[in-house]
Design an enzyme around this catalytic site. Structure first.
Site, PDB file in Angstrom:
ATOM      1  N   ASP A 272       0.844  -1.198   0.000  1.00 40.01           N
ATOM      2  CA  ASP A 272       0.000   0.000   0.000  1.00 40.01           C
ATOM      3  C   ASP A 272       0.877   1.246   0.000  1.00 40.01           C
ATOM      4  O   ASP A 272       1.364   1.673   1.047  1.00 40.01           O
ATOM      5  CB  ASP A 272      -0.917  -0.010   1.231  1.00 40.01           C
ATOM      6  CG  ASP A 272      -1.837   1.200   1.271  1.00 40.01           C
ATOM      7  OD1 ASP A 272      -1.934   1.914   0.246  1.00 40.01           O
ATOM      8  OD2 ASP A 272      -2.472   1.427   2.325  1.00 40.01           O
ATOM      9  N   LYS A 279       1.583   7.979   0.353  1.00 41.61           N
ATOM     10  CA  LYS A 279       1.993   8.058   1.746  1.00 41.61           C
ATOM     11  C   LYS A 279       3.375   8.712   1.852  1.00 41.61           C
ATOM     12  O   LYS A 279       4.161   8.653   0.901  1.00 41.61           O
ATOM     13  CB  LYS A 279       2.113   6.632   2.326  1.00 41.61           C
ATOM     14  CG  LYS A 279       0.805   5.908   2.548  1.00 41.61           C
ATOM     15  CD  LYS A 279       1.053   4.522   3.126  1.00 41.61           C
ATOM     16  CE  LYS A 279      -0.239   3.765   3.337  1.00 41.61           C
ATOM     17  NZ  LYS A 279      -1.122   4.337   4.364  1.00 41.61           N
ATOM     18  N   ASP A 290       0.268  -4.973   4.521  1.00 44.91           N
ATOM     19  CA  ASP A 290      -1.140  -4.600   4.355  1.00 44.91           C
ATOM     20  C   ASP A 290      -1.982  -5.767   3.822  1.00 44.91           C
ATOM     21  O   ASP A 290      -3.158  -5.599   3.524  1.00 44.91           O
ATOM     22  CB  ASP A 290      -1.238  -3.372   3.429  1.00 44.91           C
ATOM     23  CG  ASP A 290      -2.394  -2.465   3.787  1.00 44.91           C
ATOM     24  OD1 ASP A 290      -2.907  -2.566   4.919  1.00 44.91           O
ATOM     25  OD2 ASP A 290      -2.796  -1.655   2.925  1.00 44.91           O
ATOM     26  N   ARG A 353     -11.014  -0.412   2.155  1.00 45.54           N
ATOM     27  CA  ARG A 353     -12.480  -0.505   2.180  1.00 45.54           C
ATOM     28  C   ARG A 353     -13.041  -0.704   0.778  1.00 45.54           C
ATOM     29  O   ARG A 353     -14.110  -1.286   0.612  1.00 45.54           O
ATOM     30  CB  ARG A 353     -13.062   0.722   2.892  1.00 45.54           C
ATOM     31  CG  ARG A 353     -12.790   2.022   2.228  1.00 45.54           C
ATOM     32  CD  ARG A 353     -12.948   3.212   3.170  1.00 45.54           C
ATOM     33  NE  ARG A 353     -11.821   3.353   4.083  1.00 45.54           N
ATOM     34  CZ  ARG A 353     -11.728   4.292   5.008  1.00 45.54           C
ATOM     35  NH1 ARG A 353     -12.689   5.169   5.179  1.00 45.54           N
ATOM     36  NH2 ARG A 353     -10.653   4.353   5.793  1.00 45.54           N
TER      37      ARG A 353
HETATM   38  N1  BES Z   1      -3.147   0.297   5.208  1.00 42.12           N
HETATM   39  C1  BES Z   1      -3.532   1.551   5.706  1.00 42.12           C
HETATM   40  C2  BES Z   1      -3.802   1.555   7.215  1.00 42.12           C
HETATM   41  C3  BES Z   1      -2.623   1.309   8.105  1.00 42.12           C
HETATM   42  C4  BES Z   1      -1.882   2.366   8.580  1.00 42.12           C
HETATM   43  C5  BES Z   1      -2.304   0.040   8.490  1.00 42.12           C
HETATM   44  C6  BES Z   1      -0.809   2.133   9.411  1.00 42.12           C
HETATM   45  C7  BES Z   1      -1.225  -0.200   9.339  1.00 42.12           C
HETATM   46  C8  BES Z   1      -0.481   0.854   9.795  1.00 42.12           C
HETATM   47  C9  BES Z   1      -4.809   2.025   5.021  1.00 42.12           C
HETATM   48  O1  BES Z   1      -4.993   1.618   3.708  1.00 42.12           O
HETATM   49  C10 BES Z   1      -4.759   3.504   5.001  1.00 42.12           C
HETATM   50  O2  BES Z   1      -3.887   4.040   4.396  1.00 42.12           O
HETATM   51  N2  BES Z   1      -5.700   4.121   5.683  1.00 42.12           N
HETATM   52  C11 BES Z   1      -5.753   5.530   5.782  1.00 42.12           C
HETATM   53  C12 BES Z   1      -7.186   5.954   5.700  1.00 42.12           C
HETATM   54  C13 BES Z   1      -7.372   7.442   5.562  1.00 42.12           C
HETATM   55  C14 BES Z   1      -6.903   7.896   4.199  1.00 42.12           C
HETATM   56  C15 BES Z   1      -8.834   7.760   5.751  1.00 42.12           C
HETATM   57  C16 BES Z   1      -5.153   5.945   7.120  1.00 42.12           C
HETATM   58  O3  BES Z   1      -5.375   5.254   8.109  1.00 42.12           O
HETATM   59  O4  BES Z   1      -4.451   6.949   7.148  1.00 42.12           O
HETATM   60 ZN    ZN Z   2      -4.055  -0.170   3.207  1.00 40.97          ZN
HETATM   61 ZN    ZN Z   3      -4.053   2.907   2.302  1.00 37.15          ZN
END
Ligand code: BES
Ligand code: ZN
Ligand code: ZN
Length: 502
Positions: A272, A279, A290, A353
């Protein structure tokens, strides 16, 4: 490594080392501890009297027996306060002991389970000891070409019991623990492999290998099959990558043919990057994990089949990576999901999601007794609950209760967060049926509310494992790195399954 069970005592033969757990400030030795102590001329009593070892939880002392018993070493391990001791501490205790012994470059040891723990039934004790030892000894080494410190492996552990009835309880419990721990190893391996060794295609191949092990059917859908079905939120994520996505469906039929299956769905984002909403670089390498939810589901299917549980279980893993390629979905894109509902993509990093939405909809075709998804879904869950806890949100009280019970039994802690429907306003879109993110507030809850829109009327439970999937600090029986979280919880849940729809 093999865990043997054997009728006899710790004094019978040379085990290289024997492990003796002792409570804090315990002066009354019982069972094996007493027998070993008297055979060694009161050496343990002398140690306790010296004050060098107080029995604090996981404290250790190593004694050399000088030939007074066949084994040359005794490792005494602190159990902490008697009134605070529980099965989770027992897992940790034998893990710590096994790690210590491996560190001494010893390849075998023995233990007995006759300590004074009236509240823990013998089968749970045996399972916990075996799980603790195996899980605590995990190492991921395939990419280390030279590491001489890590070359000792424990080959054999013997659990002794001096009566046949106890042995009859311990032996099957250990066999079960070995199967479950082997599945946890699989989950950890799948997650630990770097992305270049764990693409969606490779993940699907690993699942096929598991299915070839027996008792499991598998079907893997490719891009065209997914497109034909209309899985456009999943494919929206896959579009940014050259690596083709895979939709893995594993089926185990151990229950009656008419019994509705439990469907487990695991997020399988093999990497991811965030996509166009990319990111920051710091710690981005952790995003190889992920697909921890997907790994947990594949590993659970392996364990369920090996244990021949009398249930019907389906495991689904939507696998793709999330990259900002030339064809990637962009903020503002509107995708039509398999359910027919449309989603405005505000942030391409909220990709989990999107893939889960189509997987949850796909699960409806099984008319499931319950749908449970597991996903490294939100950083917000780490903020809310910390590193070690699974966030749990669901629509069905009985299912939530069953998950919580499994969580307590296994030590894979889950904590419920509320699915307040008022927060649905946060994911309302002006242009589509919903948007894929809310604002920063209650990020784990809005993510779950998004998923809920795809669950239909089926009992559904969502497990957010963003915290515990990958540990940056070891726990007593979970080395640093991929934890394999979810596998033991799922197996326990399915073992005890008595929830809705049955
Ligand atoms: N895979 C990430 C969530 C994650 C973050 C898992 C850190 C493990 C450690 C997920 O896909 C993600 O990036 N979520 C975002 C959502 C946001 C954009 C609403 C997040 O948590 O920042
Ligand atoms: Zn993710
Ligand atoms: Zn993500």
């Amino acid at each position: 490594m093999k865990i043997h069970t054997e009728r006899g005592t710790l004094l019978d033969r040379d085990f290289q080392a024997v492990v003796l757990p002792l409570y804090e400030k315990d002066t009354e030795l019982a069972g094996s501890a007493r027998a070993v102590d008297s055979a060694c001329g009161g050496a343990i009593g002398t140690l306790l009297a010296s004050g060098d070892f107080t029995g604090k939880l996981f404290d250790m002392a190593l004694l050399y027996t000088g030939g007074s018993i066949p084994s040359s070493r005794i490792l005494v391990v602190g159990m902490g306060k008697r009134e605070e001791f529980d099965v989770e501490k027992l897992r940790g205790l034998f893990s710590k002991a096994a790690q210590k012994i491996r560190g001494l470059h010893i390849t075998a040891f023995a233990l007995a389970l006759d300590g004074d723990t009236p509240d823990i039934p013998l089968d749970r004790k045996a399972m916990a000891a075996a799980e603790g030892i195996i899980l605590g000894l995990y190492r991921f080494t395939p990419f280390k070409t030279a590491d001489t410190d890590n070359d000792t492996e424990i080959e054999s552990v013997t659990i002794v019991a001096d009566d046949a009835a106890s042995l009859d309880v311990i032996t099957p419990a250990v066999a079960e623990a070995e199967i479950i721990a082997d599945a946890v190893y699989l989950a950890r391996d799948l997650v630990s492999n770097p992305y270049n060794e764990m693409t969606p295609t490779i993940l699907a191949e690993r699942a096929e290998e598991v299915a070839a092990g027996g008792n499991l059917d598998i079907e893997v859908l490719d891009w065209d099959a997914m497109e034909k079905l209309g899985m456009n939120t999943l494919l929206g994520v896959a579009r940014g990558s050259k690596a083709p996505p895979r939709f893995i469906v594993m089926q185990y039929r151990g229950g009656a043919p008419e019994e509705k299956p439990v469907v487990l769905i695991g997020k399988g984002i093999t990497f991811d990057s965030g996509g166009i909403s990319i990111k920051p670089s710091a710690k981005m390498e952790d995003m190889k994990s992920d697909m921890s939810g997907g790994a947990a589901v594949i590993a659970t299917m392996k364990a369920v089949a090996a244990l021949k549980l009398p249930r019907n279980v389906v495991g689904i893993v939507p696998a793709t990576e999330n990259l900002p390629g030339g064809n990637a979905m962009k903020p503002g894109d509107i995708l039509k999901s398999l359910s027919g509902q449309t989603v405005e993509v505000i942030n391409t990093d909220a990709e989990g999601r999107l893939v889960l939405a189509d997987a949850i909809t796909y699960a409806h075709r099984f008319e499931p007794a319950a749908i449970i998804d597991i996903a490294t879904l939100t950083g917000a869950c780490i903020i809310a609950l910390g590193d070690n806890v699974i966030g749990m949100l669901g629509t069905d009280e009985a299912l939530n209760r069953a998950v919580k019970d499994a969580s307590e039994a296994t030590g894979e802690q889950a904590w419920e967060l509320p699915l307040w429907h008022e927060y649905e306003d946060l994911i309302k879109s002006d242009a589509a049926d919903m948007k894929n993110v809310g604002n920063r507030a209650a990020g784990t809850i809005t993510a779950a509310l998004f998923l809920k829109k795809f669950a239909g009327d089926y009992p559904w439970c969502h497990l957010d494992i963003a915290g515990p999937a990958l540990l940056d600090k070891e726990k007593p029986y979970i080395p640093k790195g991929a934890s394999g979280v979810g596998v033991r919880l799922f197996v326990q849940l399915l073992k005890e399954w008595n929830a809705p729809g049955q």
